[in-house]
Design an enzyme around this catalytic site. Structure first.
Site, PDB file in Angstrom:
ATOM      1  CD  GLN A 195      -3.133   0.517   2.227  1.00 14.98           C
ATOM      2  OE1 GLN A 195      -3.142  -0.582   2.754  1.00 14.98           O
ATOM      3  NE2 GLN A 195      -4.009   1.458   2.536  1.00 14.98           N
ATOM      4  CD  GLN A 233       2.151  -8.448   6.567  1.00 12.56           C
ATOM      5  OE1 GLN A 233       0.957  -8.191   6.633  1.00 12.56           O
ATOM      6  NE2 GLN A 233       2.776  -8.656   5.420  1.00 12.56           N
ATOM      7  NE  ARG A 266      -2.907  -7.593   5.752  1.00 10.42           N
ATOM      8  CZ  ARG A 266      -2.130  -6.562   5.458  1.00 10.42           C
ATOM      9  NH1 ARG A 266      -2.544  -5.686   4.538  1.00 10.42           N
ATOM     10  NH2 ARG A 266      -0.954  -6.385   6.038  1.00 10.42           N
ATOM     11  CB  SER A 322       3.085  -4.136   4.062  1.00 12.66           C
ATOM     12  OG  SER A 322       1.927  -3.990   4.840  1.00 12.66           O
ATOM     13  CG  LEU A 323      -1.743  -5.436   0.180  1.00 14.78           C
ATOM     14  CD1 LEU A 323      -1.399  -5.689  -1.274  1.00 14.78           C
ATOM     15  CD2 LEU A 323      -2.527  -6.620   0.746  1.00 14.78           C
ATOM     16  CG  HIS A 366       2.786  -3.266   9.611  1.00 12.18           C
ATOM     17  ND1 HIS A 366       2.440  -4.549   9.244  1.00 12.18           N
ATOM     18  CD2 HIS A 366       2.798  -2.527   8.473  1.00 12.18           C
ATOM     19  CE1 HIS A 366       2.273  -4.578   7.922  1.00 12.18           C
ATOM     20  NE2 HIS A 366       2.467  -3.370   7.444  1.00 12.18           N
TER      21      HIS A 366
END
Length: 321
Positions: free
Chosen positions: A19, A257, A125, A100-101, A208
């Protein structure tokens, strides 16, 4: 997928952005391969129940930037770029990773998770993350030019609320997240400790950090309901900077995560220590390519987000064989 034919060929890892790399019109410059990209977005739109491609192409930007829309948009973009790469018989990679994503894109491309399942999963999510913290109460900021230990100290010195270092992106670039007031106090602390800059990021969800714990618990219920396979290619995870040893561990790492730091520097270093010398960023933007150069200048990185950038990368890779 093709394989290397010479010992001198580059040793490649695929990396997938997360993202923040999204933009209106992304994934619209794939030339004769555009149909592959469009097919991916059509499949995603069917899974989501709305026209994702039209949002990406036409906006408005504030709709694309909604977390629950951005996450499937970025996942589709990464997977579509990978599918074009494969279709054009480009070199294969020995390791996959995502920021991340982007970790979900890596798992889909490595055959661990079905594409349609992943689309629905990351949309959920995004919804869970958005609902975990009320609008205006969460914040993230980038701390530039300060050692990791001092960024952590700047956060730990904040007495009220939650704030922590959450993205270790490159030496001298760490992102913090938490309650808005706590993040602002940590930014002041960081400047006092010698940070060159402390920049608030234009996001509404403090990813996070511990504020995502409840969202992570709810996400884990979704993760347990889906079928995962062990990936056909090694996938490096954000939270451990290592590959998972089992399907259950993949689920656990995806849960962790959401509320624990992204150890991107460790991920890149471990990829290099595995014998990789070239990273190919598949998906919109050049963020990870830029970070790679700050993490280890000896590594080569290429951003592939259009047919032109793919052809350029193809030419460079062929010259290094």
């Amino acid at each position: 997928m093709t394989t290397s034919t010479s010992d001198s060929s580059p040793k490649i890892a695929f990396i997938f952005p997360g993202q923040g790399s999204q933009s209106i019109g992304m994934m619209s410059e794939w030339g004769e391969s555009q149909s592959i990209v469009d097919d991916c977005f059509n499949e995603a739109s069917e899974a989501l129940g709305y026209d994702l491609k039209s949002i990406i192409n036409d906006g408005p930007a504030d709709k694309l930037n909604k977390t629950e829309v951005t996450q499937p948009a970025m996942l589709v973009s990464g997977v579509a770029s990978f599918r074009v790469w494969e279709h054009l018989n480009m070199p294969s990679a020995e390791i996959y990773a995502g920021h991340s994503l982007g970790e979900y894109s890596a798992l889909v491309c490595a055959g661990s998770l079905q594409f349609s399942d992943a689309i629905k999963l990351v949309a959920e999510r995004g919804r869970l993350m958005q609902s975990a913290v009320a609008d205006g109460e969460g914040a993230m900021a980038a701390i530039i030019g300060l050692a990791d230990a001092d960024v952590i100290k700047a956060c730990e010195s904040v007495e009220e609320g939650i704030v922590s270092a959450v993205n270790f992106n490159s030496p001298g670039q760490v992102v913090i997240a938490g309650n808005k007031a706590s993040v602002e106090k940590a930014m002041e602390n960081a400047k006092q400790l010698g940070a060159k800059r402390a920049l608030p990021l234009p996001v509404s969800v403090p990813s996070h950090c511990a504020l995502m714990q409840d969202a992570a618990d709810l996400l884990y219920q979704q993760l347990k309901s889906l079928s995962f396979q062990m990936p056909a290619v090694k996938v490096i995870h954000n939270q451990s900077a290592q590959p998972a040893g089992s399907v259950d561990e993949i689920r656990e790492l995806l849960k962790l995560q959401l509320f624990q730091p992204v150890l991107w520097v460790d991920c890149v270093n471990n990829i290099k220590n595995s014998g990789i010398d070239t990273l190919v960023e598949l998906g919109p933007g050049k963020v990870l390519t830029g970070l790679t150069r700050r993490i280890d200048k000896s590594m080569t990185a290429h951003a592939v987000f259009s047919i032109e950038s793919l052809e350029k990368t193809k030419h460079i890779l062929s010259e290094t064989e």
